[in-house]
Write a protein that holds these residues in place. Structure first.
Motif, PDB file in Angstrom:
ATOM      1  N   SER A 110       0.851  -1.196   0.000  1.00 23.73           N
ATOM      2  CA  SER A 110       0.000   0.000   0.000  1.00 23.73           C
ATOM      3  C   SER A 110       0.886   1.246   0.000  1.00 23.73           C
ATOM      4  N   MET A 111       0.268   2.382  -0.223  1.00 24.40           N
ATOM      5  CA  MET A 111       1.005   3.649  -0.223  1.00 24.40           C
ATOM      6  C   MET A 111       1.690   3.876   1.130  1.00 24.40           C
ATOM      7  N   ALA A 112       0.977   3.634   2.229  1.00 23.97           N
ATOM      8  CA  ALA A 112       1.552   3.818   3.568  1.00 23.97           C
ATOM      9  C   ALA A 112       2.722   2.863   3.786  1.00 23.97           C
ATOM     10  N   GLN A 113       2.588   1.633   3.329  1.00 22.22           N
ATOM     11  CA  GLN A 113       3.670   0.659   3.487  1.00 22.22           C
ATOM     12  C   GLN A 113       4.884   1.050   2.643  1.00 22.22           C
ATOM     13  N   ARG A 114       4.648   1.582   1.450  1.00 25.58           N
ATOM     14  CA  ARG A 114       5.773   2.034   0.606  1.00 25.58           C
ATOM     15  C   ARG A 114       6.518   3.183   1.280  1.00 25.58           C
ATOM     16  N   ALA A 115       5.784   4.044   1.972  1.00 24.25           N
ATOM     17  CA  ALA A 115       6.426   5.162   2.686  1.00 24.25           C
ATOM     18  C   ALA A 115       7.340   4.632   3.803  1.00 24.25           C
ATOM     19  N   LYS A 116       6.876   3.599   4.512  1.00 23.53           N
ATOM     20  CA  LYS A 116       7.702   3.011   5.571  1.00 23.53           C
ATOM     21  C   LYS A 116       8.951   2.358   4.993  1.00 23.53           C
ATOM     22  N   ALA A 118      10.428   3.267   2.268  1.00 21.94           N
ATOM     23  CA  ALA A 118      11.302   4.372   1.844  1.00 21.94           C
ATOM     24  C   ALA A 118      12.122   4.892   3.021  1.00 21.94           C
ATOM     25  N   ILE A 119      11.527   4.913   4.210  1.00 21.85           N
ATOM     26  CA  ILE A 119      12.261   5.321   5.415  1.00 21.85           C
ATOM     27  C   ILE A 119      13.385   4.322   5.687  1.00 21.85           C
ATOM     28  N   GLU A 121      14.947   2.476   3.620  1.00 22.37           N
ATOM     29  CA  GLU A 121      15.993   2.575   2.591  1.00 22.37           C
ATOM     30  C   GLU A 121      17.011   3.666   2.901  1.00 22.37           C
ATOM     31  N   LYS A 122      16.617   4.641   3.705  1.00 22.96           N
ATOM     32  CA  LYS A 122      17.512   5.759   4.029  1.00 22.96           C
ATOM     33  C   LYS A 122      18.391   5.472   5.245  1.00 22.96           C
TER      34      LYS A 122
END
Length: 190
Positions: A110-116, A118-119, A121-122
């Motif tokens: 989901s969009m929310a899971q992709r945001a997590k 992305a975090i 990955e940094k």
């Protein structure tokens, strides 16, 4: 008098046409009902479960692939590989189930899971390991256990209910493994 034979012939043609149109309309209505019955064979609640289950599995696989690249901790890498393998197998079973029910599943988190993700990955080093263990090992599995627990008892479709019930013990085991991993990485030196 001549108009009477023509009128009765015209009347018969109109009756035949009406019967044919009526039969055609019944055929179309029946075909439409049959199609909608097969498309509605799974309730929106069960479709929602399958969608959320697919997104959760996709998220765990995606985050675990990041863990294989970023972590140098053997315990994190081992856990990540197990998540990729086991959630991949469950995902394949879910795809077969969804296909049999005419449900199209998402192929990404989901969009929310992709945001997590992305975090994650940094991050790097022990900070990454701790966040991965917390977000994916524990939190994501707590959510998945709740989702599957609910559907294992309340899904309308018996196949969906069986899938949830069959998958639940494995998710509980993943949660236990995730908690163990979190304890290890939290205890590790920075």
């Amino acid at each position: 008098m001549r108009s009477i034979p023509f009128a009765s012939s015209d009347l018969m043609t109109r009756h035949r046409t009406r019967r044919l149109l009526g039969a055609g309309a019944l055929f179309i209505a029946g075909a439409t009902l049959a199609l909608s019955a097969s498309a509605d064979s799974v309730t929106s609640k069960d479709k929602s479960f399958m969608t959320k289950a697919a997104e959760a599995g996709n998220a765990e696989i995606a985050a675990s692939k990041v863990a294989l690249e970023k972590s140098s901790n053997p315990a994190v890498k081992d856990f990540a590989q197990k998540m990729i393998d086991q959630h991949g197998t469950v995902g394949d079973e879910l795809k077969q189930l969804a296909s049999s029910k005419d449900v199209t599943l998402p192929t990404e988190p989901s969009m929310a899971q992709r945001a997590k993700i992305a975090i994650l990955e940094k991050l790097s080093g022990n900070t990454f390991d701790k966040r991965y263990a917390s977000m994916i090992g524990v939190s994501a599995h707590e959510d998945a256990v709740k989702l599957f627990q609910k559907s294992s008892t309340s899904a309308d479709d018996p196949d969906v209910k069986n899938f949830a019930a069959k998958t639940l013990p494995g998710l509980k085991e993943h949660l236990k493994m995730g908690r163990d991993l979190k304890s290890k990485v939290d205890a590790a030196k920075k």
